[in-house]
Design an enzyme around this catalytic site. Sequence first.
Site, PDB file in Angstrom:
ATOM      1  N   CYS A 158     -32.139  -3.039  33.031  1.00 15.01           N
ATOM      2  CA  CYS A 158     -32.276  -2.759  34.463  1.00 15.01           C
ATOM      3  C   CYS A 158     -32.598  -4.065  35.171  1.00 15.01           C
ATOM      4  O   CYS A 158     -33.305  -4.918  34.628  1.00 15.01           O
ATOM      5  CB  CYS A 158     -33.396  -1.747  34.696  1.00 15.01           C
ATOM      6  SG  CYS A 158     -33.567  -1.250  36.427  1.00 15.01           S
ATOM      7  N   SER A 210     -32.672  10.107  39.886  1.00 18.67           N
ATOM      8  CA  SER A 210     -33.908   9.436  40.289  1.00 18.67           C
ATOM      9  C   SER A 210     -33.629   7.975  40.617  1.00 18.67           C
ATOM     10  O   SER A 210     -33.015   7.258  39.837  1.00 18.67           O
ATOM     11  CB  SER A 210     -34.910   9.531  39.130  1.00 18.67           C
ATOM     12  OG  SER A 210     -36.056   8.766  39.415  1.00 18.67           O
ATOM     13  N   CYS A 245     -38.922   5.953  29.019  1.00 22.84           N
ATOM     14  CA  CYS A 245     -38.182   4.880  29.662  1.00 22.84           C
ATOM     15  C   CYS A 245     -38.093   3.546  28.909  1.00 22.84           C
ATOM     16  O   CYS A 245     -38.885   2.643  29.126  1.00 22.84           O
ATOM     17  CB  CYS A 245     -38.787   4.636  31.043  1.00 22.84           C
ATOM     18  SG  CYS A 245     -37.585   3.996  32.186  1.00 22.84           S
ATOM     19  N   ASN A 281     -47.733   5.837  31.234  1.00 21.84           N
ATOM     20  CA  ASN A 281     -47.525   5.849  29.800  1.00 21.84           C
ATOM     21  C   ASN A 281     -47.703   4.421  29.278  1.00 21.84           C
ATOM     22  O   ASN A 281     -46.872   3.569  29.552  1.00 21.84           O
ATOM     23  CB  ASN A 281     -46.106   6.364  29.551  1.00 21.84           C
ATOM     24  CG  ASN A 281     -45.926   6.914  28.174  1.00 21.84           C
ATOM     25  OD1 ASN A 281     -46.894   7.175  27.455  1.00 21.84           O
ATOM     26  ND2 ASN A 281     -44.697   7.077  27.793  1.00 21.84           N
ATOM     27  N   CYS A 338     -39.288  -3.578  37.889  1.00 25.77           N
ATOM     28  CA  CYS A 338     -40.554  -2.881  38.155  1.00 25.77           C
ATOM     29  C   CYS A 338     -41.570  -3.331  37.102  1.00 25.77           C
ATOM     30  O   CYS A 338     -41.294  -3.337  35.905  1.00 25.77           O
ATOM     31  CB  CYS A 338     -40.349  -1.368  38.095  1.00 25.77           C
ATOM     32  SG  CYS A 338     -39.232  -0.761  39.376  1.00 25.77           S
ATOM     33  N   GLY A 355     -32.265   2.272  33.398  1.00 29.97           N
ATOM     34  CA  GLY A 355     -31.402   1.762  34.452  1.00 29.97           C
ATOM     35  C   GLY A 355     -31.609   2.424  35.799  1.00 29.97           C
ATOM     36  O   GLY A 355     -32.346   3.401  35.929  1.00 29.97           O
ATOM     37  N   GLU A 356     -30.975   1.854  36.807  1.00 26.34           N
ATOM     38  CA  GLU A 356     -31.065   2.372  38.172  1.00 26.34           C
ATOM     39  C   GLU A 356     -29.705   3.000  38.532  1.00 26.34           C
ATOM     40  O   GLU A 356     -28.719   2.280  38.715  1.00 26.34           O
ATOM     41  CB  GLU A 356     -31.415   1.220  39.137  1.00 26.34           C
ATOM     42  CG  GLU A 356     -31.245   1.535  40.607  1.00 26.34           C
ATOM     43  CD  GLU A 356     -31.929   2.821  41.057  1.00 26.34           C
ATOM     44  OE1 GLU A 356     -33.113   3.030  40.747  1.00 26.34           O
ATOM     45  OE2 GLU A 356     -31.253   3.636  41.726  1.00 26.34           O
ATOM     46  N   LEU A 372     -41.590   6.740  43.997  1.00 25.05           N
ATOM     47  CA  LEU A 372     -42.330   6.134  45.105  1.00 25.05           C
ATOM     48  C   LEU A 372     -43.425   5.212  44.568  1.00 25.05           C
ATOM     49  O   LEU A 372     -43.459   4.026  44.871  1.00 25.05           O
ATOM     50  CB  LEU A 372     -42.905   7.238  45.993  1.00 25.05           C
ATOM     51  CG  LEU A 372     -43.228   6.789  47.406  1.00 25.05           C
ATOM     52  CD1 LEU A 372     -41.951   6.464  48.174  1.00 25.05           C
ATOM     53  CD2 LEU A 372     -44.020   7.849  48.150  1.00 25.05           C
ATOM     54  N   ASN A 373     -44.327   5.793  43.799  1.00 22.44           N
ATOM     55  CA  ASN A 373     -45.306   5.011  43.018  1.00 22.44           C
ATOM     56  C   ASN A 373     -46.351   4.253  43.830  1.00 22.44           C
ATOM     57  O   ASN A 373     -47.261   3.645  43.251  1.00 22.44           O
ATOM     58  CB  ASN A 373     -44.616   4.025  42.065  1.00 22.44           C
ATOM     59  CG  ASN A 373     -43.770   4.747  41.031  1.00 22.44           C
ATOM     60  OD1 ASN A 373     -43.967   5.929  40.793  1.00 22.44           O
ATOM     61  ND2 ASN A 373     -42.826   4.050  40.439  1.00 22.44           N
ATOM     62  N   GLU A 396     -30.718   4.808  25.207  1.00 19.48           N
ATOM     63  CA  GLU A 396     -31.458   5.968  24.723  1.00 19.48           C
ATOM     64  C   GLU A 396     -31.289   7.173  25.636  1.00 19.48           C
ATOM     65  O   GLU A 396     -31.100   7.048  26.841  1.00 19.48           O
ATOM     66  CB  GLU A 396     -32.933   5.627  24.546  1.00 19.48           C
ATOM     67  CG  GLU A 396     -33.576   5.013  25.761  1.00 19.48           C
ATOM     68  CD  GLU A 396     -34.981   4.518  25.443  1.00 19.48           C
ATOM     69  OE1 GLU A 396     -35.121   3.682  24.543  1.00 19.48           O
ATOM     70  OE2 GLU A 396     -35.918   4.975  26.100  1.00 19.48           O
ATOM     71  N   CYS A 440     -42.615  -1.083  33.988  1.00 23.85           N
ATOM     72  CA  CYS A 440     -41.570  -0.362  33.261  1.00 23.85           C
ATOM     73  C   CYS A 440     -41.055  -1.177  32.079  1.00 23.85           C
ATOM     74  O   CYS A 440     -40.728  -2.356  32.218  1.00 23.85           O
ATOM     75  CB  CYS A 440     -40.422  -0.028  34.201  1.00 23.85           C
ATOM     76  SG  CYS A 440     -39.055   0.788  33.366  1.00 23.85           S
ATOM     77  N   CYS A 476     -32.288  13.839  29.509  1.00 25.47           N
ATOM     78  CA  CYS A 476     -32.580  12.675  30.351  1.00 25.47           C
ATOM     79  C   CYS A 476     -31.639  11.555  29.911  1.00 25.47           C
ATOM     80  O   CYS A 476     -31.704  11.094  28.776  1.00 25.47           O
ATOM     81  CB  CYS A 476     -34.045  12.277  30.156  1.00 25.47           C
ATOM     82  SG  CYS A 476     -34.487  10.771  31.034  1.00 25.47           S
TER      83      CYS A 476
HETATM   84  N1  SAH Z   1     -34.493   3.551  38.051  1.00 25.51           N
HETATM   85  C1  SAH Z   1     -34.714   4.938  38.272  1.00 25.51           C
HETATM   86  C2  SAH Z   1     -34.709   5.800  37.024  1.00 25.51           C
HETATM   87  C3  SAH Z   1     -35.362   5.248  35.790  1.00 25.51           C
HETATM   88  S1  SAH Z   1     -37.137   5.159  35.766  1.00 25.51           S
HETATM   89  C4  SAH Z   1     -36.003   5.119  39.048  1.00 25.51           C
HETATM   90  O1  SAH Z   1     -36.713   4.159  39.295  1.00 25.51           O
HETATM   91  O2  SAH Z   1     -36.288   6.248  39.440  1.00 25.51           O
HETATM   92  C5  SAH Z   1     -37.623   6.844  35.683  1.00 25.51           C
HETATM   93  C6  SAH Z   1     -39.071   7.099  36.050  1.00 25.51           C
HETATM   94  O3  SAH Z   1     -39.943   6.612  35.019  1.00 25.51           O
HETATM   95  C7  SAH Z   1     -39.498   6.411  37.345  1.00 25.51           C
HETATM   96  O4  SAH Z   1     -40.126   7.346  38.186  1.00 25.51           O
HETATM   97  C8  SAH Z   1     -40.500   5.366  36.863  1.00 25.51           C
HETATM   98  O5  SAH Z   1     -41.459   5.134  37.864  1.00 25.51           O
HETATM   99  C9  SAH Z   1     -41.078   6.023  35.615  1.00 25.51           C
HETATM  100  N2  SAH Z   1     -41.687   5.112  34.638  1.00 25.51           N
HETATM  101  C10 SAH Z   1     -41.241   3.909  34.217  1.00 25.51           C
HETATM  102  N3  SAH Z   1     -42.084   3.381  33.310  1.00 25.51           N
HETATM  103  C11 SAH Z   1     -43.076   4.270  33.135  1.00 25.51           C
HETATM  104  C12 SAH Z   1     -44.262   4.296  32.313  1.00 25.51           C
HETATM  105  N4  SAH Z   1     -44.559   3.300  31.495  1.00 25.51           N
HETATM  106  N5  SAH Z   1     -45.065   5.380  32.416  1.00 25.51           N
HETATM  107  C13 SAH Z   1     -44.762   6.420  33.221  1.00 25.51           C
HETATM  108  N6  SAH Z   1     -43.658   6.441  33.998  1.00 25.51           N
HETATM  109  C14 SAH Z   1     -42.829   5.382  33.968  1.00 25.51           C
END
Ligand code: SAH
Length: 342
Positions: free
Chosen positions: A111, A193, A334, A291, A115, A160-161, A216-217, A91, A118, A104
Site C-alpha cells: 500500500c 473500505s 491487515c 491490533n 498509515c 491495499g487501498e 476515519l481513525n 492475503e 498499519c 476480506c
Molecule cells: N486502505 C483501506 C482498507 C485496508 S485497511 C482503508 O484504509 O480502509 C482496513 C482497516 O484496518 C482500516 O480501517 C485500518 O484503519 C485498519 N487497521 C490497519 N491496521 C490495523 C491494526 N494494526 N489494528 C487494527 N486495525 C487496523
Amino acid sequence: MLTDIKNFSIDQIKTWLETNGVQVYRAGQIFNQIYLHQADDFNNMTNLSKELRRLLAQHYTISRLEKVKKSISKDGSEKYIFKLTDGNLIETVLIPEKNHATICISCQVGCALGCQFCRTAQNGFIRNLTSGEIIAQVRDIRQEMDNPQRLTNIVLMGMGEPLANYQNVVKAVNTLTDRHFGLQFASRRVTLSTAGIIPKIALLGHDTNVNLAISLNAADNDTRSRLMPVNRKYPLKELLNACRGFPLKPRRRITIEYVLIKGINASTADAHRLARLLRPLKVKINLIPYNEYGKNSFQRPEFDTIQAFREILVNHHYTVIIRHSKGRDISAACGQLRAQLL
Ligand code: SAH
C-alpha cells in the site's frame, strides 16, 4: 500472450465475441461457466460449440491463485496466503459469523498510503492487483468451502487501498455482484473500505451499489494527518462532505471505522469530538481496538477506556460495534501474516 479471462468485464467479452463473429449472448454462458460452475477449462463448456471453445482457449486462460498457506484461528477465521504469478504474496481472510461467512479481500500488493499504525504500509507499495486477481480470491475460496452458500458478504478491507486501484476494483466488484452471470453477491452485502481518496468516493457511488466504509481513525486533522498522511491531501471536512454526497440507498448507512490507539485517539474528548463531527451523517461506527504487532510502539487502550469511548457515542445515539480483529492468534489483521513470510 494469453490473459486471464477474469480480467475482462462481461461487456468487454461481448465486444470481443462480436468482433469474432460470435453472438454476444454467449458471453453470459461463458461467465456462468466460470463463476457459477467454477469451470477451469474452456474445453468442458459443452454448451458452447467446439469452435468457440477453441477460440477462447487460443486467447484466454481461467487461472486460479496458488495457495501457499492456510491457517485457521481459534475463533474460526481462516487466513489464506496466495502467491501471484509474479511471486508476490497477498492475503485473504474468511471469517465465519453466526449465520453466514464474510470474506476480506486484498486489492493491492502492499500500500502506498503510509498509515503509521498499519503493517501493510511498512513494506510500501508494490503493485495493483488485476481484477482477475481480486475476483479469484473469492472464487477460489468459495470453491474450497464445504458450504459455499454460506459465503454471502465481501469486505474490501484487506491489503491495499481499493480506491487507489479504482478501475480494477470496480470491474471486479461488478463481476462479483452480477446477479445473472457473475458470482451473484448482493451489492448490499459488499463493503469497500477507504482511507478517504475523496475524488473516487463520488465515482464509486455512481459506478457501483456497494456500501462505503471510511477509515476515519481520528476526529481532528492534526491527529489524523499524523496517523494517516493521506489526510494532508484529503482533510476531514472535505472527506465528510464527500460522505454526505455519497448516494445512500434506503436503509443503508456509511460505516465509520475507528481504530482505537492508546494515548493517541481514544480519550473521552476524542469521543465527544467524533460524535460532533459525524452528526450530519447517516453512519454506524465500528470501533476497532488496535491490533498490536512486532516492535511497533502503538498500543491497544485498556478495556475501560474502550468502553468509555463507546458509551459516549451510544449516548449520542450512534450505533456502535466494537470489532475485535478476528484471527489475532494467526496474525490475521491487515498485512501481518504476509509480513511474517517476507
Ligand atoms: N486502505 C483501506 C482498507 C485496508 S485497511 C482503508 O484504509 O480502509 C482496513 C482497516 O484496518 C482500516 O480501517 C485500518 O484503519 C485498519 N487497521 C490497519 N491496521 C490495523 C491494526 N494494526 N489494528 C487494527 N486495525 C487496523
